[in-house]
Design an enzyme around this catalytic site. Sequence first.
Site, PDB file in Angstrom:
ATOM      1  N   HIS A 188       0.822  -1.213   0.000  1.00  0.00           N
ATOM      2  CA  HIS A 188       0.000   0.000   0.000  1.00  0.00           C
ATOM      3  C   HIS A 188       0.855   1.261   0.000  1.00  0.00           C
ATOM      4  CE1 HIS A 188      -3.988  -1.379  -0.142  1.00  0.00           C
ATOM      5  NE2 HIS A 188      -3.901  -2.119   0.949  1.00  0.00           N
ATOM      6  N   ARG A 295     -12.682  -6.357 -12.104  1.00  0.00           N
ATOM      7  CA  ARG A 295     -12.451  -7.680 -11.522  1.00  0.00           C
ATOM      8  C   ARG A 295     -13.336  -7.809 -10.284  1.00  0.00           C
ATOM      9  NH1 ARG A 295      -6.890  -6.326 -13.329  1.00  0.00           N
ATOM     10  NH2 ARG A 295      -6.032  -8.113 -14.453  1.00  0.00           N
ATOM     11  N   ARG A 331     -16.481  -8.468 -14.910  1.00  0.00           N
ATOM     12  CA  ARG A 331     -16.131  -9.873 -15.107  1.00  0.00           C
ATOM     13  C   ARG A 331     -16.652 -10.686 -13.934  1.00  0.00           C
ATOM     14  NH1 ARG A 331      -9.928 -11.509 -15.132  1.00  0.00           N
ATOM     15  NH2 ARG A 331     -10.077 -11.166 -12.899  1.00  0.00           N
ATOM     16  N   GLU A 430      -8.601 -16.212 -22.997  1.00  0.00           N
ATOM     17  CA  GLU A 430      -7.438 -16.400 -22.129  1.00  0.00           C
ATOM     18  C   GLU A 430      -6.771 -17.747 -22.347  1.00  0.00           C
ATOM     19  OE1 GLU A 430      -8.081 -14.329 -18.020  1.00  0.00           O
ATOM     20  OE2 GLU A 430      -9.776 -15.648 -18.396  1.00  0.00           O
ATOM     21  N   ASN A 453      -2.555 -11.807 -19.963  1.00  0.00           N
ATOM     22  CA  ASN A 453      -1.731 -12.354 -18.869  1.00  0.00           C
ATOM     23  C   ASN A 453      -1.874 -13.875 -18.857  1.00  0.00           C
ATOM     24  OD1 ASN A 453      -1.611  -9.625 -18.263  1.00  0.00           O
ATOM     25  ND2 ASN A 453      -3.114  -9.746 -16.620  1.00  0.00           N
ATOM     26  N   ASP A 454      -3.124 -14.338 -18.921  1.00  0.00           N
ATOM     27  CA  ASP A 454      -3.352 -15.779 -18.938  1.00  0.00           C
ATOM     28  C   ASP A 454      -3.124 -16.375 -20.326  1.00  0.00           C
ATOM     29  OD1 ASP A 454      -3.913 -16.725 -16.339  1.00  0.00           O
ATOM     30  OD2 ASP A 454      -5.805 -15.637 -16.363  1.00  0.00           O
ATOM     31  N   ARG A 464       2.682 -17.623 -14.937  1.00  0.00           N
ATOM     32  CA  ARG A 464       2.811 -16.166 -14.835  1.00  0.00           C
ATOM     33  C   ARG A 464       3.288 -15.716 -13.455  1.00  0.00           C
ATOM     34  NH1 ARG A 464      -3.525 -14.130 -15.050  1.00  0.00           N
ATOM     35  NH2 ARG A 464      -2.881 -12.362 -13.789  1.00  0.00           N
ATOM     36  N   CYS A 501      -7.447  -6.746 -22.428  1.00  0.00           N
ATOM     37  CA  CYS A 501      -7.518  -6.241 -21.054  1.00  0.00           C
ATOM     38  C   CYS A 501      -6.374  -6.750 -20.183  1.00  0.00           C
ATOM     39  CB  CYS A 501      -8.869  -6.562 -20.417  1.00  0.00           C
ATOM     40  SG  CYS A 501      -9.125  -8.324 -20.188  1.00  0.00           S
TER      41      CYS A 501
HETATM   42  C1  PEP Z   1      -5.640 -11.689 -17.957  1.00  0.00           C
HETATM   43  O1  PEP Z   1      -5.502 -12.896 -17.726  1.00  0.00           O
HETATM   44  O2  PEP Z   1      -4.991 -11.091 -18.850  1.00  0.00           O
HETATM   45  C2  PEP Z   1      -6.582 -10.880 -17.169  1.00  0.00           C
HETATM   46  C3  PEP Z   1      -6.862  -9.638 -17.495  1.00  0.00           C
HETATM   47  O3  PEP Z   1      -7.140 -11.479 -16.071  1.00  0.00           O
HETATM   48  P1  PEP Z   1      -6.381 -11.634 -14.656  1.00  0.00           P
HETATM   49  O4  PEP Z   1      -5.061 -10.909 -14.778  1.00  0.00           O
HETATM   50  O5  PEP Z   1      -7.298 -11.050 -13.639  1.00  0.00           O
HETATM   51  O6  PEP Z   1      -6.233 -13.115 -14.582  1.00  0.00           O
HETATM   52 MG    MG Z   2      -6.936 -13.885 -16.444  1.00  0.00          MG
END
Ligand code: PEP
Ligand code: MG
Length: 561
Positions: A188, A295, A331, A430, A453-454, A464, A501
């Site tokens: 934080h 999220r 989501r 994803e 990301n996924d 990751r 995203c």
């Molecule tokens: C992703 O996987 O790119 C994503 C936006 O979801 P999260 O990072 O919450 O898994």
């Molecule tokens: Mg994801």
Amino acid sequence: MITIQGKGVSTGIGMGPLYFYRRATADIKFYTVEDTDAEWQRFKDAQAVAIEQLGELAEKAREEAGDDAAFLFETHQMMAEDMDYEESIEGIIKEEKLNAEIAVSRTSDQFAEMFASMDDSYMQARAADVKDVSSRIIAILCGVVQGGIASDVPVLLAADDLAPSETIQLDKSKILGFVTSYGSGSSHTAILARTMGIPAIVGMGDSLKMEYEGRSVIVDGGTGAVVIDPDEETRERMMKKHEEQLAFQKMLETLKGQENETKDGQKIRVYCNIGSPEDVHSVLANDGDGIGLFRSEFLYLNSKTYPTEDEQFEAYKAVLSDMDGREVVIRTCDIGADKQIDYFELPKEENPAMGMRALRISLSRLDFFRTQLRALYRASAYGRLGIMFPMVTSVWEVRETKKLIESVKAELREEGIPYSDHVEIGIMIETPAAAVMSDRLAKEVDFFSCGTNDLTQYTLACDRQNNDLGRFYDPHHPAVLRLIKMVVENAHKNGIWVGICGELGADLEMTETFLAIGVDELSVSPRAVLPLRNAIRNTDMSEKRAKILEALDSDDTQHLR
Ligand code: PEP
Ligand code: MG
């Protein structure tokens, strides 16, 4: 001149004398008590004072750093009266007959250890919060006055680590930057430093020495460099960088209200990713066109048991109302893998990233899923809602979800509860399976959002969460980019829109590639909106488009990096 290196977590250049934070430490005595009721009352009194102080800090934080910072202290207030936390303290006082300071201190260690051992980095960072709250209660019990800066001139503040409440209590006019031995980018303190626009560097380890106190220092919150006794040339170079950054920041401000449009007229929407309703103010402050990823996990992570339909409805409604007609894509719950929650009682898995997570849980626990869908549809009457589903791999999952939506809508109609008929339904792309099946999936939904990301993790078979994998986890990998290109083509053939995203959406090295591919929306953290708008407005795609597309189809994708 000495240069030491840490991790930059809040950009900006700070120059001035280095000063170590003076912490008033409480001397915790260990003793047994006879009158345990009186000792318990002594704890309750100290707890009440702590809660009052935290309320005042929340107000101060709201004025200085906005709702996010205030929310932190409101969370601390809740922690101070958390039932499990209180029960543990009461047990030590009443059963072990020990004094309140020891009871709080032991409970604090135990809870901090529990948070630190969790997989999720956000939850790990909560260990600092429980220690912070407990130190406050112990200080009150011991009659210790809080520490601070005893310097008349502004300083670069050094510390082993700064608790959030220590950060907010500081006189900001005296601080040019933060340098700490420990801490992380998601602590934080780092978040507060970023919100307040103060440069901050964490993780200096042993290289941050007391002997540097009082010496002239320059910190670069972008690179993480700390220069002690800089020579004239370094001083001038950093001063120039500082001025350039200020000018850039000022220029970005002028982009508010402007279009995200390239020089040759290609438009793209720039939306924001948020994690709680409190983040909406920074979406609006940074002029995000909408919210592309809300999220919803915060609701589940901040609760001791499943949040009720009404609790969820209030949170979604607040975001939709505050966004005042701009689109909000929420989501559904993405629990599992790195985000574990005790009360979900998920079975232990060998391979949780590939296991029971996200939509798979929702489709396996229909009551839980229906509650979230009902709350979402009820909230849809208050703004422009999109709903998207995480971790899709098959067409049947989407069809089953849509059936459930229809039955939830029928239920609401029967109950006379209003909802919007214009809710957009989308899925996250994803998994490689979803990308490969995007031609079929596009016939089922109104939009796609690529969770890079996924998608990177699953395409490259690269965890990751594992920092050791370094360059192997490469979101710029041609395999990932080709999948995204294929998804966009399939979406457009079927007349639906596509966004990005994941973190890659804010990666300025990729902006032209996304424009070339024809991505319709980029959803990024609120602070990334204006730099992204700037990059979009400064590019002319007319000559680049064909070259980028050709490179994506050829073997030579290296130049895209
Ligand atoms: C992703 O996987 O790119 C994503 C936006 O979801 P999260 O990072 O919450 O898994
Ligand atoms: Mg994801």
